[in-house]
Write a protein that holds these residues in place. Structure first.
Motif, PDB file in Angstrom:
ATOM      1  N   LEU A   3       0.853  -1.189   0.000  1.00 31.53           N
ATOM      2  CA  LEU A   3       0.000   0.000   0.000  1.00 31.53           C
ATOM      3  C   LEU A   3       0.890   1.241   0.000  1.00 31.53           C
ATOM      4  CD1 LEU A   3      -2.931   1.115   0.233  1.00 31.53           C
ATOM      5  CD2 LEU A   3      -2.553   1.215   2.709  1.00 31.53           C
ATOM      6  N   TYR A   5       0.755   5.369   0.266  1.00 32.14           N
ATOM      7  CA  TYR A   5      -0.034   6.541   0.594  1.00 32.14           C
ATOM      8  C   TYR A   5       0.660   7.792   0.089  1.00 32.14           C
ATOM      9  CZ  TYR A   5      -1.808  10.529   3.182  1.00 32.14           C
ATOM     10  OH  TYR A   5      -2.312  11.772   3.505  1.00 32.14           O
ATOM     11  N   THR A  32      -3.330   5.035  -2.394  1.00 32.63           N
ATOM     12  CA  THR A  32      -4.410   5.622  -1.593  1.00 32.63           C
ATOM     13  C   THR A  32      -4.044   7.026  -1.135  1.00 32.63           C
ATOM     14  OG1 THR A  32      -5.866   5.296   0.309  1.00 32.63           O
ATOM     15  CG2 THR A  32      -3.551   4.698   0.606  1.00 32.63           C
ATOM     16  N   THR A  34      -6.164   8.067   1.479  1.00 34.86           N
ATOM     17  CA  THR A  34      -6.958   7.998   2.711  1.00 34.86           C
ATOM     18  C   THR A  34      -6.091   7.545   3.886  1.00 34.86           C
ATOM     19  OG1 THR A  34      -8.901   7.407   1.393  1.00 34.86           O
ATOM     20  CG2 THR A  34      -9.028   7.047   3.780  1.00 34.86           C
ATOM     21  N   ASP A  37      -7.259   4.298   5.783  1.00 34.54           N
ATOM     22  CA  ASP A  37      -6.944   3.041   5.093  1.00 34.54           C
ATOM     23  C   ASP A  37      -5.481   2.672   5.290  1.00 34.54           C
ATOM     24  OD1 ASP A  37      -9.517   2.899   4.227  1.00 34.54           O
ATOM     25  OD2 ASP A  37      -9.112   3.629   2.196  1.00 34.54           O
TER      26      ASP A  37
END
Length: 431
Positions: A3, A5, A32, A34, A37
């Motif tokens: 992930l 960010y 992402t 967010t 998240d």
């Protein structure tokens, strides 16, 4: 799944993240903006912003991936454990350089949008490049940075999974002049014969006479030898034929010559054949389409790959023209006069169009060696040594090593027997 960010997902950000992680490292990613998240995610994750959120893997971002258009950029080259790098990040960052912005700068050919003096053929000179001026042209730095990033990620996330890739080699044969004397027409044949006599080029006169009675003796007609050589050593090869009208810089056999067409068909039976666009088609998309269509008719299959005559690339117009002509892949990214990695990589990549801020649907396959960059070398040993060093650089990162040789040089007269030289290179390079 990794992930990533960031505070803003831009086309540039998405482009370079997917290339670095998915294409080079074989790591699946999710992007992402967010924070919630990101915090909830239990697997490997990184932030790419100005400030870290927690005690996570953090890369302090340069502004380049969040800008639009072209801006003046002050670049300072530093050393990262033996690898040149730029866009330093500071102490809080998990790695010392923003390699994502640096990779975008090289892959997008950002510097080719900046003011520079083009050469006589309208090309971006290697001497104007950041890589040449800072002595890292012969290093696939983008790929090396990606592997250094992976090492740093593994320290934080030992279980992170990637897909291993393998070293590959592709030999490209440029056929912009398929024959030196044969099949060139009565007028061109007589004119060449008279010129050779006037300038007392008696060896060429003798060759012309020999070829007149036996066209297979043409010095440039080395196609069967090359096909057998590639097959013997399991070489992935591509032949790019020029199929264009005669002009100052386009002097191949007439496209109406049936023996020339038969040659192209016979080569296509054993190797991939595609289009070397003419010099005249540069900036003329309709002419590119015409040449592509006519060559496709000869081999009776689609033409999806391109190479520009003299490696002429005008960023971004050239790639826009190739996209409009419905080419999927291009093999022009490199320099004619210098060996090395023009875009800083040995991995194919999509072209990013900065003025439009989009990823264009054409894959660029960078090459590391153009035969005419080797002509200035004095002996075979030096040539082999330089190519061996480049090969080892590519093998370090399990990348794609691509070379360009022309049948014209391979069959020409010089102190170095280039066909023998090429044979020696093939024997060494595919291992």
């Amino acid at each position: 799944m990794l992930l990533i960010y960031t505070h803003k997902i831009t086309p540039r950000f998405s482009y370079i993240m997917r290339h670095m992680f998915t294409k080079i490292l074989g790591i699946k990613i999710i992007l992402t903006t967010t924070v919630e998240d990101f915090i909830k995610h239990k697997g490997p994750k990184i932030t790419y912003t100005k400030q870290p959120l927690q005690n996570e893997f953090f890369v302090r971002s340069n502004d380049l991936l969040f800008e639009q258009g072209i801006n003046a950029i002050d670049i300072s080259i530093n050393n990262w454990d033996g690898v040149p790098a730029f866009f330093a990040t500071g102490e809080r960052s998990s790695i010392p350089f923003d390699i994502f912005s640096a990779s975008f700068y090289l892959l997008s050919r950002y510097e080719e949008y900046l003011p520079h003096v083009k050469d006589v053929h309208g090309r971006f000179p290697p001497t104007e490049s950041l890589a040449y001026q800072n002595n890292f042209l012969k290093m696939p730095v983008v790929d090396l940075w990606a592997l250094k990033l992976l090492d740093a990620l593994k320290e934080k996330f030992p279980d992170i999974k990637k897909v291993e890739r393998k070293y590959t080699y592709t030999s490209i044969i440029d056929v912009t002049t398929s024959h030196c004397f044969a099949y060139r027409g009565l007028v061109r044949g007589i004119s060449g014969f008279l010129l050779d006599l006037v300038y007392f080029r008696l060896k060429r006169v003798a060759q012309r006479i020999k070829v007149l009675f036996n066209p297979s003796k043409d010095p440039y007609d080395n196609f069967q030898y090359l096909i057998k050589l590639h097959k013997k050593h399991s070489i992935n090869s591509m032949f790019f034929f020029q199929f264009a009208s005669y002009s100052t810089y386009d002097k191949n056999v007439s496209t109406n010559n049936n023996k020339f067409k038969f040659l192209i068909k016979s080569v296509a039976d054993y190797s991939l054949v595609s289009l070397a666009t003419s010099y005249s088609s540069f900036g003329n998309v309709e002419l590119i389409k015409k040449e592509k269509k006519e060559l496709s008719v000869v081999i009776n299959r689609p033409i999806n790959y391109s190479r520009m005559r003299y490696n002429r690339v005008d960023i971004p117009e050239t790639y826009r023209d190739l996209v409009e002509a419905e080419f999927r892949d291009d093999y022009t990214m490199g320099y004619s006069s210098e060996i090395g990695f023009r875009a800083g990589t040995c991995t194919p990549f999509y072209f990013y169009d900065i003025p439009l801020e989009i990823q264009q649907p054409i894959i660029i396959h960078p090459f590391a060696v153009h035969d005419y960059a080797l002509i200035k070398e004095k002996n075979e040993a030096t040539i082999l040594e330089k190519i061996e060093l480049l090969k080892e650089e590519v093998k370090k990162v399990n990348g794609n090593f691509t070379t360009i040789f022309s049948n014209e040089l391979l069959g020409g007269n010089s102190k170095i027997s280039w066909l023998n030289m090429y044979t020696k290179i093939i024997k060494r390079i595919n291992v």
